[in-house]
Design a protein around this motif. Structure first.
Motif, PDB file in Angstrom:
ATOM      1  N   GLY A 170       2.805  15.194  -8.955  1.00 38.49           N
ATOM      2  CA  GLY A 170       2.792  16.353  -8.040  1.00 38.49           C
ATOM      3  C   GLY A 170       2.231  17.455  -9.561  1.00 38.49           C
ATOM      4  N   PRO A 171       1.034  18.222  -9.162  1.00 39.59           N
ATOM      5  CA  PRO A 171       0.322  19.162  -9.762  1.00 39.59           C
ATOM      6  C   PRO A 171       1.639  20.191 -10.374  1.00 39.59           C
ATOM      7  CG  PRO A 171      -0.301  20.030  -7.612  1.00 39.59           C
ATOM      8  CD  PRO A 171       0.744  18.857  -7.797  1.00 39.59           C
ATOM      9  N   THR A 172       1.570  21.092 -11.564  1.00 39.65           N
ATOM     10  CA  THR A 172       2.500  21.678 -12.062  1.00 39.65           C
ATOM     11  C   THR A 172       1.576  23.271 -12.762  1.00 39.65           C
ATOM     12  OG1 THR A 172       2.324  20.501 -14.343  1.00 39.65           O
ATOM     13  CG2 THR A 172       3.739  20.247 -13.336  1.00 39.65           C
ATOM     14  N   ALA A 173       0.251  22.949 -12.560  1.00 41.63           N
ATOM     15  CA  ALA A 173      -0.799  23.901 -12.736  1.00 41.63           C
ATOM     16  C   ALA A 173      -1.508  23.761 -11.863  1.00 41.63           C
ATOM     17  CB  ALA A 173      -1.255  24.113 -14.264  1.00 41.63           C
ATOM     18  N   ALA A 174      -1.851  25.699 -10.357  1.00 42.66           N
ATOM     19  CA  ALA A 174      -2.832  25.553  -9.766  1.00 42.66           C
ATOM     20  C   ALA A 174      -3.549  27.103 -10.198  1.00 42.66           C
ATOM     21  CB  ALA A 174      -2.301  25.923  -8.555  1.00 42.66           C
ATOM     22  N   VAL A 175      -4.053  26.999  -8.966  1.00 41.63           N
ATOM     23  CA  VAL A 175      -5.285  28.320  -9.587  1.00 41.63           C
ATOM     24  C   VAL A 175      -5.922  28.872  -8.511  1.00 41.63           C
ATOM     25  CG1 VAL A 175      -8.027  29.281 -10.112  1.00 41.63           C
ATOM     26  CG2 VAL A 175      -6.805  27.184 -11.245  1.00 41.63           C
ATOM     27  N   ILE A 176      -5.764  30.435  -8.213  1.00 38.68           N
ATOM     28  CA  ILE A 176      -5.387  30.969  -6.679  1.00 38.68           C
ATOM     29  C   ILE A 176      -6.545  32.244  -6.996  1.00 38.68           C
ATOM     30  CG2 ILE A 176      -3.987  32.903  -7.187  1.00 38.68           C
ATOM     31  CD1 ILE A 176      -2.709  32.951  -4.585  1.00 38.68           C
ATOM     32  N   ASP A 177      -7.733  31.599  -5.336  1.00 40.11           N
ATOM     33  CA  ASP A 177      -8.073  33.254  -5.631  1.00 40.11           C
ATOM     34  C   ASP A 177      -8.698  33.259  -4.134  1.00 40.11           C
ATOM     35  OD1 ASP A 177     -10.344  34.819  -6.271  1.00 40.11           O
ATOM     36  OD2 ASP A 177     -11.768  33.238  -6.573  1.00 40.11           O
ATOM     37  N   SER A 178      -9.710  33.761  -3.308  1.00 43.49           N
ATOM     38  CA  SER A 178      -9.872  34.627  -2.461  1.00 43.49           C
ATOM     39  C   SER A 178     -11.287  34.480  -2.166  1.00 43.49           C
ATOM     40  CB  SER A 178      -9.455  36.039  -1.961  1.00 43.49           C
ATOM     41  OG  SER A 178      -9.721  36.507  -2.503  1.00 43.49           O
ATOM     42  N   LEU A 228       5.683  23.380  -8.871  1.00 36.52           N
ATOM     43  CA  LEU A 228       4.277  23.998  -9.873  1.00 36.52           C
ATOM     44  C   LEU A 228       5.024  24.632  -9.668  1.00 36.52           C
ATOM     45  CD1 LEU A 228       0.977  24.257  -9.044  1.00 36.52           C
ATOM     46  CD2 LEU A 228       1.835  25.311  -7.406  1.00 36.52           C
ATOM     47  N   GLN A 229       4.430  25.191 -11.574  1.00 34.80           N
ATOM     48  CA  GLN A 229       5.239  26.305 -12.309  1.00 34.80           C
ATOM     49  C   GLN A 229       4.438  26.864 -12.696  1.00 34.80           C
ATOM     50  OE1 GLN A 229       7.172  23.838 -15.280  1.00 34.80           O
ATOM     51  NE2 GLN A 229       8.046  22.827 -14.355  1.00 34.80           N
ATOM     52  N   HIS A 230       2.938  26.506 -12.858  1.00 37.23           N
ATOM     53  CA  HIS A 230       2.214  27.837 -13.750  1.00 37.23           C
ATOM     54  C   HIS A 230       1.269  27.797 -12.521  1.00 37.23           C
ATOM     55  CE1 HIS A 230       0.861  30.079 -16.277  1.00 37.23           C
ATOM     56  NE2 HIS A 230      -0.049  29.436 -16.834  1.00 37.23           N
ATOM     57  N   VAL A 231       0.663  29.123 -11.815  1.00 31.33           N
ATOM     58  CA  VAL A 231      -0.552  29.687 -11.376  1.00 31.33           C
ATOM     59  C   VAL A 231      -1.761  30.798 -12.096  1.00 31.33           C
ATOM     60  CG1 VAL A 231      -1.468  30.960  -9.010  1.00 31.33           C
ATOM     61  CG2 VAL A 231       0.948  29.369  -9.563  1.00 31.33           C
ATOM     62  N   PHE A 232      -2.907  30.543 -12.113  1.00 33.46           N
ATOM     63  CA  PHE A 232      -4.356  30.633 -12.529  1.00 33.46           C
ATOM     64  C   PHE A 232      -4.248  32.247 -11.751  1.00 33.46           C
ATOM     65  CE2 PHE A 232      -3.601  27.021 -15.642  1.00 33.46           C
ATOM     66  CZ  PHE A 232      -3.156  27.704 -16.602  1.00 33.46           C
ATOM     67  N   ALA A 233      -4.623  33.250 -12.340  1.00 33.71           N
ATOM     68  CA  ALA A 233      -5.125  34.353 -10.966  1.00 33.71           C
ATOM     69  C   ALA A 233      -6.297  35.059 -11.799  1.00 33.71           C
ATOM     70  CB  ALA A 233      -4.184  34.812 -10.548  1.00 33.71           C
ATOM     71  N   ASP A 234      -7.011  35.903 -11.003  1.00 38.93           N
ATOM     72  CA  ASP A 234      -8.403  36.739 -12.006  1.00 38.93           C
ATOM     73  C   ASP A 234      -6.972  38.081 -11.373  1.00 38.93           C
ATOM     74  OD1 ASP A 234      -8.081  37.961  -8.842  1.00 38.93           O
ATOM     75  OD2 ASP A 234     -10.008  37.739  -8.755  1.00 38.93           O
ATOM     76  N   ARG A 235      -7.522  39.183 -11.865  1.00 41.82           N
ATOM     77  CA  ARG A 235      -6.723  40.421 -12.481  1.00 41.82           C
ATOM     78  C   ARG A 235      -6.729  41.242 -11.374  1.00 41.82           C
ATOM     79  NH1 ARG A 235     -11.799  43.974 -14.047  1.00 41.82           N
ATOM     80  NH2 ARG A 235     -13.429  43.559 -13.168  1.00 41.82           N
ATOM     81  N   VAL A 236      -6.876  40.484  -9.722  1.00 44.56           N
ATOM     82  CA  VAL A 236      -6.936  41.209  -8.322  1.00 44.56           C
ATOM     83  C   VAL A 236      -5.462  41.411  -8.892  1.00 44.56           C
ATOM     84  CG1 VAL A 236      -7.415  41.319  -6.154  1.00 44.56           C
ATOM     85  CG2 VAL A 236      -8.813  41.059  -7.665  1.00 44.56           C
ATOM     86  N   TYR A 237      -4.651  39.819  -8.751  1.00 44.17           N
ATOM     87  CA  TYR A 237      -2.991  39.950  -8.519  1.00 44.17           C
ATOM     88  C   TYR A 237      -2.088  40.104  -9.611  1.00 44.17           C
ATOM     89  CZ  TYR A 237      -5.706  36.325  -5.462  1.00 44.17           C
ATOM     90  OH  TYR A 237      -6.791  35.757  -4.002  1.00 44.17           O
ATOM     91  N   ARG A 238      -2.888  41.257 -10.714  1.00 42.85           N
ATOM     92  CA  ARG A 238      -2.352  41.320 -11.831  1.00 42.85           C
ATOM     93  C   ARG A 238      -0.933  42.959 -11.024  1.00 42.85           C
ATOM     94  NH1 ARG A 238      -6.707  44.306 -12.548  1.00 42.85           N
ATOM     95  NH2 ARG A 238      -6.650  46.619 -12.490  1.00 42.85           N
ATOM     96  N   GLY A 239      -0.425  43.202 -11.902  1.00 45.03           N
ATOM     97  CA  GLY A 239       0.561  44.048 -11.553  1.00 45.03           C
ATOM     98  C   GLY A 239       2.484  43.533 -10.874  1.00 45.03           C
ATOM     99  N   LYS A 240       3.469  44.003 -10.903  1.00 41.64           N
ATOM    100  CA  LYS A 240       4.545  43.547  -9.932  1.00 41.64           C
ATOM    101  C   LYS A 240       4.670  43.066  -8.867  1.00 41.64           C
ATOM    102  CE  LYS A 240       8.305  45.032 -12.470  1.00 41.64           C
ATOM    103  NZ  LYS A 240       9.075  43.983 -13.218  1.00 41.64           N
ATOM    104  N   GLN A 241       4.051  43.987  -8.498  1.00 45.95           N
ATOM    105  CA  GLN A 241       3.985  43.149  -6.260  1.00 45.95           C
ATOM    106  C   GLN A 241       4.039  41.875  -6.325  1.00 45.95           C
ATOM    107  OE1 GLN A 241       0.800  45.616  -4.623  1.00 45.95           O
ATOM    108  NE2 GLN A 241       2.011  45.836  -2.416  1.00 45.95           N
TER     109      GLN A 241
END
Length: 170
Positions: free
Chosen positions: A3-11, A76-89
């Motif tokens: 199974g995947p251990t890393a993924a990438v998210i975007d919209s 799945l342990q690691h997700v790469f995202a762009d700067r829109v997803y930064r912050g503690k929220q």
């Protein structure tokens, strides 16, 4: 069971027609429509998809998608995202999902215009694959569930073409 251990998210924001069900206004893109949130593995293959009105911020739209991933891909342990997803929220909303790191991939300081970023291009390529499908150029559907179904059909089409190409090679 690998199974995947890393993924990438975007919209991606897609414009809708006037008859096309629930929609919202995305001020960043200046479009009325819906957002397609996707998570891909590091090869660009679709793991999960979520469609919601465009007025929902990316951080809020990512929470149900990443919660869904926890059920289907517990490794799945690691997700790469762009700067829109930064912050503690986002991290606070997903704190109950276990140990998972979200790596924000940002442009180097001082760079303007397009910059190829590590790991982020994978999810952008998946959106480009969806762009080849005329039905997905605009959101014509009355419900978000139908839009999800068309995204899955488009991805299935890609996978079957790859399998057919492999079969002809042997």
């Amino acid at each position: 069971k690998p199974g995947p251990t890393a993924a990438v998210i975007d919209s991606q924001t897609a414009p809708t027609t006037q008859a096309g069900g629930p929609r919202g206004f995305d001020p960043g893109k200046r479009l009325h429509g819906r957002k397609r949130h996707i998570v891909t593995d590091t090869n660009g293959l679709l793991l999960a998809v979520h469609v919601h009105p465009a007025n929902v911020q990316d951080v809020h739209g990512a929470v149900p998608l990443l919660e869904h991933l926890r059920e289907h891909f517990p490794g799945l342990q690691h997700v790469f995202a762009d700067r829109v997803y930064r912050g503690k929220q986002l991290l606070d909303a997903l704190s109950h999902c276990g140990r998972r790191t979200i790596d924000i991939v940002q442009r180097p300081p001082g760079v303007k215009g397009f910059q190829l970023l590590p790991r982020r291009w994978v999810v952008e390529r998946t959106f480009a694959w969806f762009g080849r499908c005329r039905r997905l150029s605009k959101d014509f559907e009355g419900s978000a569930a139908t839009e999800v179904a068309w995204l899955l059909v488009a991805h299935l089409r890609l996978l079957t073409r790859r399998l057919a190409r492999l079969q002809h090679a042997f």
